[in-house]
Motif scaffolding. Structure first.
Motif, PDB file in Angstrom:
ATOM      1  N   LEU B  95     -11.129 -11.420   7.337  1.00 56.26           N
ATOM      2  CA  LEU B  95     -11.668 -10.127   6.890  1.00 56.26           C
ATOM      3  C   LEU B  95     -12.696  -9.642   7.908  1.00 56.26           C
ATOM      4  CD1 LEU B  95     -12.403 -10.870   3.136  1.00 56.26           C
ATOM      5  CD2 LEU B  95     -10.566  -9.419   3.996  1.00 56.26           C
ATOM      6  N   TYR B  96     -12.826  -8.317   8.025  1.00 59.86           N
ATOM      7  CA  TYR B  96     -13.857  -7.751   8.903  1.00 59.86           C
ATOM      8  C   TYR B  96     -15.118  -7.521   8.087  1.00 59.86           C
ATOM      9  CZ  TYR B  96     -10.202  -6.957  12.341  1.00 59.86           C
ATOM     10  OH  TYR B  96      -9.201  -7.136  13.249  1.00 59.86           O
ATOM     11  N   PRO B  97     -16.193  -8.286   8.343  1.00 64.09           N
ATOM     12  CA  PRO B  97     -17.396  -8.140   7.526  1.00 64.09           C
ATOM     13  C   PRO B  97     -18.063  -6.777   7.679  1.00 64.09           C
ATOM     14  CG  PRO B  97     -17.766  -9.694   9.342  1.00 64.09           C
ATOM     15  CD  PRO B  97     -16.320  -9.361   9.336  1.00 64.09           C
ATOM     16  N   GLU B  98     -17.807  -6.085   8.791  1.00 64.24           N
ATOM     17  CA  GLU B  98     -18.459  -4.795   9.023  1.00 64.24           C
ATOM     18  C   GLU B  98     -17.747  -3.657   8.294  1.00 64.24           C
ATOM     19  OE1 GLU B  98     -17.090  -6.663  11.362  1.00 64.24           O
ATOM     20  OE2 GLU B  98     -18.548  -7.225  12.909  1.00 64.24           O
TER      21      GLU B  98
ATOM     22  N   LYS C  20     -10.175   1.221  13.901  1.00 69.52           N
ATOM     23  CA  LYS C  20     -10.898   0.131  13.227  1.00 69.52           C
ATOM     24  C   LYS C  20     -12.042  -0.362  14.117  1.00 69.52           C
ATOM     25  CE  LYS C  20      -9.885  -3.851  13.913  1.00 69.52           C
ATOM     26  NZ  LYS C  20     -10.464  -4.800  14.876  1.00 69.52           N
ATOM     27  N   THR C  23     -14.852   2.155  14.147  1.00 65.51           N
ATOM     28  CA  THR C  23     -15.616   2.111  12.891  1.00 65.51           C
ATOM     29  C   THR C  23     -16.572   0.926  12.887  1.00 65.51           C
ATOM     30  OG1 THR C  23     -13.626   2.938  11.836  1.00 65.51           O
ATOM     31  CG2 THR C  23     -15.386   2.202  10.384  1.00 65.51           C
ATOM     32  N   VAL C  24     -16.038  -0.245  13.255  1.00 69.17           N
ATOM     33  CA  VAL C  24     -16.862  -1.454  13.248  1.00 69.17           C
ATOM     34  C   VAL C  24     -18.039  -1.295  14.203  1.00 69.17           C
ATOM     35  CG1 VAL C  24     -16.888  -3.877  13.931  1.00 69.17           C
ATOM     36  CG2 VAL C  24     -15.028  -3.018  12.519  1.00 69.17           C
ATOM     37  N   ARG C  27     -20.747   1.156  13.014  1.00 72.93           N
ATOM     38  CA  ARG C  27     -21.646   0.647  11.970  1.00 72.93           C
ATOM     39  C   ARG C  27     -22.792  -0.151  12.567  1.00 72.93           C
ATOM     40  NH1 ARG C  27     -17.533   0.290   7.516  1.00 72.93           N
ATOM     41  NH2 ARG C  27     -17.393   2.529   7.215  1.00 72.93           N
ATOM     42  N   ARG C  83     -16.029 -10.959  18.298  1.00 68.10           N
ATOM     43  CA  ARG C  83     -16.019 -10.367  16.969  1.00 68.10           C
ATOM     44  C   ARG C  83     -14.684 -10.606  16.259  1.00 68.10           C
ATOM     45  NH1 ARG C  83     -18.086  -4.390  17.394  1.00 68.10           N
ATOM     46  NH2 ARG C  83     -20.203  -5.045  16.944  1.00 68.10           N
ATOM     47  N   TYR C  86     -14.565 -14.342  15.237  1.00 69.36           N
ATOM     48  CA  TYR C  86     -15.540 -14.822  14.267  1.00 69.36           C
ATOM     49  C   TYR C  86     -14.899 -15.143  12.919  1.00 69.36           C
ATOM     50  CZ  TYR C  86     -19.682 -14.932  11.382  1.00 69.36           C
ATOM     51  OH  TYR C  86     -20.649 -15.311  10.495  1.00 69.36           O
ATOM     52  N   ASN C  87     -14.098 -14.247  12.386  1.00 72.94           N
ATOM     53  CA  ASN C  87     -13.400 -14.526  11.132  1.00 72.94           C
ATOM     54  C   ASN C  87     -11.909 -14.725  11.364  1.00 72.94           C
ATOM     55  OD1 ASN C  87     -15.460 -14.572   9.173  1.00 72.94           O
ATOM     56  ND2 ASN C  87     -15.674 -12.370   9.424  1.00 72.94           N
ATOM     57  N   THR C  89      -9.926 -12.944  12.809  1.00 72.46           N
ATOM     58  CA  THR C  89      -9.163 -11.735  12.508  1.00 72.46           C
ATOM     59  C   THR C  89      -8.111 -11.453  13.575  1.00 72.46           C
ATOM     60  OG1 THR C  89     -11.090 -10.600  13.379  1.00 72.46           O
ATOM     61  CG2 THR C  89     -10.743 -10.509  11.008  1.00 72.46           C
ATOM     62  N   ALA C  92      -5.170 -12.818  12.244  1.00 72.16           N
ATOM     63  CA  ALA C  92      -4.603 -11.954  11.206  1.00 72.16           C
ATOM     64  C   ALA C  92      -3.784 -10.834  11.842  1.00 72.16           C
ATOM     65  CB  ALA C  92      -5.717 -11.372  10.346  1.00 72.16           C
TER      66      ALA C  92
END
Lengths: 219, 242, 232
Positions: B95-98, C20, C23-24, C27, C83, C86-87, C89, C92
């Motif tokens: 998941l993208y935490p941001e 995406k 957007t990231v 933020r 980034r 990190y998860n 992604t 994914a």
């Protein structure tokens, strides 16, 4: 095929290299540079082998990447080490000559710089394989492919940037009396290249076999 | 491009799969079959090869030897179409935490090109119990909330094979019960659910098949296992020899 | 191969990923702020080496500009893929049925926007601090920056993406990237210097065409090899 080449290639290279000093000594002295020009008989063949090996590594990497043939990867890593090895010969003999001819050890000239860049790319390739962890052989194959595609760009850009080095056409306009010694050395170096490549590929094959034996031992 | 029926399958067949890292055998001739509508537990101590097997099943890695068939087809023959039928949830949740919960779901819904993306996203948010927090950033969520969201993210496109790496980690009792209920619902829809876990009490009685990996080898493959998993597999999972 | 539907899907996927990333980044603004500041620090460090008696030495502005672009580009590439790591992604994304080259293209567009945004700050800063006539030929300058950054980012995105699962990735990225992008740096530095000279227009255009050629070759190669290097 490489395996069968090893003994004859090594033999021919050894004999030819042993004889080469005689031929080089007998070739006529170059009028302006005199004795230092003789280094050319070893410097240029090394550079040729270096570029040849880079090309072999790039092609083998592409085959490995898209054909998933492990044998191609063994050829690629062997060729990359040959690039670095002959690159050292080129980068050492070059400045020895340059000191005499230009009065400085290093010049940011087109051929010197592009050779250095190519040498750096293949060092990076070996670093990635060594420190990249599992799976980095596929990544390294990508780097080798890019490195090969990069050669003309490096060459062109550095060429426009700066040119001092004698033109490659030197080889074509060579004094006929120097030709036999020169081509003799080129042949010797190509044979040496084949022998070294065959030996290195063989080592890699043995290592793979050893890994397989360890794996079987585990069962 | 010719319109083809979407790729689908009802069995997962793993035949003689090995994965070597140099001298280490992460997987050693693993063979088993799974069927649609079953929940399969993949058990084993740390370093037994569970993650490697999951990433091979997810088509992210290819086996050194052996073959994995989805129905009658290998991943390579099926191409990207196979990935539309797979749902995976890694330990790191994907998941993208941001991004907000809704943005995460929407992004993946579009990436998977699902029909009625907006409707599915809302349904997924409701199922995750996050209908009123859909516009909050994931970075502000608790582990349990993220876990639920991540699961719904992985199920968004209605996969046939669902691979879950330690889905019970960090869940409280209520969340655990909700997850169990969700898995049972998936099973009834005919999904193949393959999960790894250390929490044997939770999955006791839930599993239709138990696979135990140890040092890369499949040491147990049991259909409809009797309850009392913990007592039987405790020593194996602690990494001791059987 | 490229039916119009295929191309539309390719662009839709790429845009989805780029949007995406925007957007990231919007933020947190972490990468843009740190990268701009890093680039400015590079310029400061160079100034001590290349300013003599209060005046910059000849042609140094274009060199400083491009070195700062290359260094900050590495930083942006590393952070962007950290980034995604990190998860997990990036995994994914690889799991999705989407076209993998489209994923590459989406990431590339994000990096490109980021680098161009940094350059928008960097170029006036260099012009100001080193009294460089960078804006003498604005069209050529934009062409050099655009094509040079595209070439650098095309190779960089592929390498950074594939290094996500390698060890020592932080140090390996520049080690691999700089030798391969030497032609971009040479063309950027010499082209910008030519664009600043009174009669360098033709030379600068020659460098732009080399950069465009580099872009075409390496973009094609990257799109072609991305899938192969990303699967184990």
């Amino acid at each position: 095929m490489l395996k069968r080449l090893f003994v004859p290639a090594l033999f021919v290279a050894a004999v030819m290299l042993a004889v080469s000093p005689l031929l080089v000594a007998r070739a006529p002295l170059e009028t302006t540079m005199g004795l230092v020009q003789k280094i050319f008989y070893y410097h240029v063949p090394s550079a040729m082998v270096m570029f040849l090996a880079a090309f072999v590594c790039g092609i083998a990497s592409a085959v490995y990447l898209f054909g998933r043939r492990p044998g191609a990867d063994r050829v690629a890593v062997a060729a990359a080490e040959v690039v670095v090895l002959f690159g050292i010969i080129v980068l050492v003999t070059g400045p020895l000559w340059a000191r005499k001819a230009w009065g400085v050890w290093w010049q940011w000239d087109a051929r010197l710089t592009s050779t250095l860049v190519l040498w750096m790319i293949f060092n990076a390739y070996l670093l990635l394989r060594k420190y990249g962890g599992p799976g980095s052989d596929r990544l390294a194959a990508g780097v080798a492919l890019f490195g090969m595609a990069n050669v003309p760009f490096v060459y062109w850009s550095v060429n426009v940037w700066r040119t001092l080095h004698p033109k490659t056409s030197v080889v074509m306009t060579l004094d006929p009396a120097m030709r036999p010694a020169f081509w003799w050395c080129v042949t010797a170096f190509v044979c040496l290249f084949l022998a070294v490549l065959a030996a290195r590929v063989r080592l890699e094959e043995e290592r793979t076999r050893l890994e397989e034996l360890y794996l079987q031992l585990d069962d | 491009m010719p319109v083809r029926a979407p790729f689908d399958f009802t069995t997962l067949t793993v035949t003689d799969v090995s994965r070597h890292f140099g001298r280490r055998k992460a997987l050693n001739r693993v063979t088993f079959t799974c069927e649609a509508g079953h929940i399969i537990g993949l058990l084993g101590p740390n370093g037994a090869g569970k993650s490697t097997l999951l990433s091979i099943l997810a088509t992210l890695a290819s086996p050194t030897l052996g073959v994995v068939r989805y129905g009658g087809t290998t991943a390579r023959e099926a191409g990207p179409a196979i990935r539309a039928r797979l749902g995976a949830l890694g330990h790191d949740l994907y998941l993208y935490p941001e991004l907000t919960a809704r943005e995460n779901l929407r992004f993946f819904a579009r990436l998977y090109e699902v029909d009625d993306a907006a409707g599915r996203v809302e349904a997924a948010l409701t199922r995750a119990g996050l209908a009123d927090r859909g516009d909050d950033l994931v970075s502000g969520f608790s582990r349990g909330m993220r876990q639920k969201l991540a699961l719904e993210r992985a199920l968004l496109h209605g996969p046939r094979l669902v691979l879950l790496d330690e889905p019970f980690t960090g869940l409280d009792d209520a969340a655990t019960q909700a997850l169990v209920a969700r898995l049972v619902a998936l099973k009834q829809e005919g999904v193949i659910v393959l999960l790894t876990t250390h929490d044997l009490d939770v999955v006791d009685g839930l599993l239709d098949q138990v696979l135990v990996l140890q040092n890369g080898r499949l040491v147990t493959d049991e259909r409809q296992p009797a309850t009392g998993l913990r007592a039987r597999f405790r020593r194996v999972l602690a990494g001791e020899a059987r | 191969m490229a039916a119009p539907g295929t191309l539309r899907r390719f662009l839709a996927t790429a845009w989805l990923i780029t949007r995406k990333d925007i957007t990231v980044e919007w933020r947190s603004r972490e990468i843009i702020y740190t990268t701009v500041f890093f680039a400015a620090s590079c310029i400061l460090v160079f100034a001590f080496g290349f300013v003599k008696d209060g005046r910059p030495i000849d042609d140094v502005a274009s060199a400083i500009l491009w070195i700062a672009i290359a260094f900050s580009g590495t930083l942006a590439l590393g952070r962007t893929f950290e980034r995604e790591r990190y998860n997990e992604t990036l995994q994914a994304l690889m799991l999705a049925p989407a076209d993998r080259p489209a994923i590459y293209a989406g990431k590339l567009a994000g990096i490109l926007l980021l680098m161009l945004a940094v350059e928008a700050v960097l170029v006036p800063l260099v012009a100001l601090l080193f009294q460089a006539p960078l804006f003498r030929q604005p069209v050529l300058l934009v062409a050099l920056l655009g094509s040079g950054t595209l070439g650098y980012a095309a190779v960089g995105t592929l390498f950074a993406a594939m290094l996500v699962r390698a060890r020592s990735r932080d140090v390996l990225l520049p080690v691999l990237l700089y030798p391969i992008t030497i032609p971009v740096i040479i063309a950027g530095v010499r082209g910008t210097a030519a664009a600043m000279a009174p009669d360098g227009g033709e030379m600068a255009r020659a460098w732009v065409s080399m950069l465009v050629f580099f872009d075409v070759v390496f973009l094609t190669l990257s799109l072609w090899t991305f899938e192969a290097v990303m699967t184990e």
